[in-house]
Design a protein around this motif. Structure first.
Motif, mmCIF file in Angstrom:
data_model
loop_
_atom_site.group_PDB
_atom_site.id
_atom_site.type_symbol
_atom_site.label_atom_id
_atom_site.label_comp_id
_atom_site.label_asym_id
_atom_site.label_seq_id
_atom_site.Cartn_x
_atom_site.Cartn_y
_atom_site.Cartn_z
ATOM 1 N N CYS A 105 74.087 16.105 68.110
ATOM 2 C CA CYS A 105 74.281 15.330 69.342
ATOM 3 C C CYS A 105 73.584 16.033 70.509
ATOM 4 O O CYS A 105 73.548 17.260 70.575
ATOM 5 N N SER A 106 73.062 15.260 71.406
ATOM 6 C CA SER A 106 72.501 15.846 72.621
ATOM 7 C C SER A 106 73.628 16.250 73.558
ATOM 8 O O SER A 106 74.764 15.786 73.429
ATOM 9 N N ALA A 107 73.326 17.122 74.507
ATOM 10 C CA ALA A 107 74.364 17.639 75.394
ATOM 11 C C ALA A 107 75.001 16.538 76.235
ATOM 12 O O ALA A 107 76.208 16.534 76.468
ATOM 13 N N ASP A 108 74.204 15.582 76.710
ATOM 14 C CA ASP A 108 74.761 14.540 77.567
ATOM 15 C C ASP A 108 75.547 13.488 76.786
ATOM 16 O O ASP A 108 76.230 12.649 77.374
ATOM 17 N N ALA A 109 75.476 13.540 75.431
ATOM 18 C CA ALA A 109 76.228 12.576 74.622
ATOM 19 C C ALA A 109 77.717 12.889 74.585
ATOM 20 O O ALA A 109 78.512 12.065 74.139
ATOM 21 N N GLU B 229 66.835 17.858 59.986
ATOM 22 C CA GLU B 229 65.961 17.101 60.880
ATOM 23 C C GLU B 229 65.903 17.764 62.255
ATOM 24 O O GLU B 229 66.925 18.149 62.819
ATOM 25 N N TRP B 230 64.695 17.900 62.773
ATOM 26 C CA TRP B 230 64.482 18.464 64.106
ATOM 27 C C TRP B 230 64.182 17.305 65.040
ATOM 28 O O TRP B 230 63.045 16.874 65.188
ATOM 29 N N LYS B 231 65.216 16.821 65.688
ATOM 30 C CA LYS B 231 65.104 15.621 66.508
ATOM 31 C C LYS B 231 64.183 15.824 67.703
ATOM 32 O O LYS B 231 63.414 14.933 68.075
ATOM 33 N N ASN B 232 64.249 17.002 68.329
ATOM 34 C CA ASN B 232 63.472 17.262 69.547
ATOM 35 C C ASN B 232 62.259 18.156 69.270
ATOM 36 O O ASN B 232 61.887 18.968 70.111
ATOM 37 N N CYS B 233 61.668 18.002 68.113
ATOM 38 C CA CYS B 233 60.484 18.797 67.776
ATOM 39 C C CYS B 233 59.342 18.452 68.725
ATOM 40 O O CYS B 233 59.063 17.270 68.975
ATOM 41 N N PRO B 234 58.671 19.459 69.303
ATOM 42 C CA PRO B 234 57.521 19.182 70.181
ATOM 43 C C PRO B 234 56.449 18.378 69.444
ATOM 44 O O PRO B 234 56.215 18.594 68.245
ATOM 45 N N THR B 235 55.820 17.480 70.143
ATOM 46 C CA THR B 235 54.822 16.603 69.526
ATOM 47 C C THR B 235 53.698 17.403 68.869
ATOM 48 O O THR B 235 53.217 17.047 67.790
ATOM 49 N N GLY C 126 53.145 17.798 63.049
ATOM 50 C CA GLY C 126 52.358 17.853 61.826
ATOM 51 C C GLY C 126 52.728 19.037 60.951
ATOM 52 O O GLY C 126 52.715 18.944 59.726
ATOM 53 N N GLN C 127 53.074 20.167 61.575
ATOM 54 C CA GLN C 127 53.422 21.370 60.838
ATOM 55 C C GLN C 127 54.807 21.266 60.208
ATOM 56 O O GLN C 127 55.060 21.853 59.163
ATOM 57 N N TYR C 128 55.708 20.522 60.852
ATOM 58 C CA TYR C 128 57.093 20.464 60.398
ATOM 59 C C TYR C 128 57.440 19.168 59.668
ATOM 60 O O TYR C 128 58.606 18.917 59.390
ATOM 61 N N SER C 129 56.446 18.340 59.353
ATOM 62 C CA SER C 129 56.705 17.060 58.693
ATOM 63 C C SER C 129 55.969 16.998 57.358
ATOM 64 O O SER C 129 54.913 17.593 57.181
ATOM 65 N N LYS D 219 60.086 12.583 59.077
ATOM 66 C CA LYS D 219 60.481 13.186 60.352
ATOM 67 C C LYS D 219 60.381 14.710 60.267
ATOM 68 O O LYS D 219 60.516 15.287 59.190
ATOM 69 N N PRO D 220 60.161 15.381 61.389
ATOM 70 C CA PRO D 220 60.082 16.852 61.390
ATOM 71 C C PRO D 220 61.402 17.472 60.938
ATOM 72 O O PRO D 220 62.478 17.024 61.341
ATOM 73 N N THR D 221 61.319 18.482 60.099
ATOM 74 C CA THR D 221 62.513 19.168 59.609
ATOM 75 C C THR D 221 62.295 20.678 59.615
ATOM 76 O O THR D 221 61.155 21.156 59.621
ATOM 77 N N ILE D 222 63.405 21.399 59.599
ATOM 78 C CA ILE D 222 63.404 22.854 59.462
ATOM 79 C C ILE D 222 64.139 23.191 58.174
ATOM 80 O O ILE D 222 65.169 22.586 57.863
ATOM 81 N N VAL D 223 63.632 24.155 57.422
ATOM 82 C CA VAL D 223 64.187 24.462 56.108
ATOM 83 C C VAL D 223 65.227 25.569 56.207
ATOM 84 O O VAL D 223 65.042 26.560 56.921
#
Length: 247
Positions: free
Chosen positions: A49-53, A118-124, A128-131, A136-140
């Motif tokens: 969840c994002s902080a403002d959620a 899943e890395w929701k806020n991955c920098p654009t 490519g490196q994380y997908s 969707k971009p992910t971290i292992v």
């Protein structure tokens, strides 16, 4: 996460970290409770969840939610680290070996696997490196877990474009063995003595002495029974949702 575990975490954090203790403001009104602050932090970690959620649900401002998460993580490391974020002791290792032998795998100390977060806020620029492909971009996260879902090893951070073998080559999971600090283990299988513990894995891992894979196409009664038991025990680390909540 079950309620008793959640309440235990909240109570320990409240007693051990002054930030989570409920206070009164200048007008005498009670401020945020430890339950609100810990719930905000856990929701942000477990459900991304994002902080403002958390504003309408828990009545926390975005800045406060960020502070709750920061103090919560530091509190967990300081208060639970000595027990839950450590290497197994000699007693722990013996208990794991006893459990493995009881389950039909003498010398087994856990199961190893990788999972993608899943890395929701991955920098654009990094997508490519994380997908993988159009995903969707992910971290292992590489983890070793025992039957009680105790995580004895965690290696988090490699980009999601890597597979389990690539992550293994970067992982420190075997550093102790390479540096001669591996625990001494002795067990007997089919009349032959072995001195190296092992992990249960899926088929992608290399055929090393420290890995025991299943049989892809088992033929015969013995092979089918072995594959069934191996895959059943390996579910310890494959329970992704439970591991995410514990982590």
């Amino acid at each position: 996460m079950n309620k008793p575990l959640f309440i235990r975490i909240v109570t320990t954090i409240e007693n051990g970290v002054s930030y989570f203790r409920q206070r009164r403001d200048a007008t005498g009104r009670l401020g945020l409770s430890a339950l609100q602050k810990c719930t905000s932090a856990i929701r942000m970690m477990a459900y991304e969840c994002s902080a403002d959620a958390t504003d309408e649900y828990l009545r926390l401002a975005e800045t406060t939610a960020h502070k709750c998460l920061l103090h919560f993580v530091e509190g967990v490391i300081n208060l639970f680290g000595d027990e839950y974020l450590r290497r197994p002791t000699a007693e722990d290792l013996q208990r794991l070996l006893n459990i493995g032998e009881h389950r039909g795998f003498p010398g087994m100390v856990g199961s190893i696997d990788c999972m993608h977060w899943e890395w929701k806020n991955c920098p654009t620029a990094w997508k490519g490196q994380y997908s993988r492909g159009s995903g969707k971009p992910t971290i292992v996260l590489e983890a070793v877990a025992s039957q009680d879902l105790w995580i004895w090893h965690a290696f988090f951070g490699p980009p999601g474009s890597l597979n389990d073998i690539n992550v293994l080559y970067r992982s420190p999971v075997f550093d102790d063995i390479l540096e001669g600090r591996a625990p001494r283990v002795t067990y007997v299988v089919n009349g032959r003595q072995y001195k190296m513990a092992y992990y249960l894995t899926d088929g992608i891992y290399p055929k090393w002495a420290t890995f025991i894979q299943s049989i892809t196409l088992p033929r015969g009664r013995k092979a089918k029974i072995f594959a069934q038991w191996q895959e059943g025990c390996r579910k310890d680390v494959e329970q992704k949702d439970l591991i995410e909540h514990i982590w």
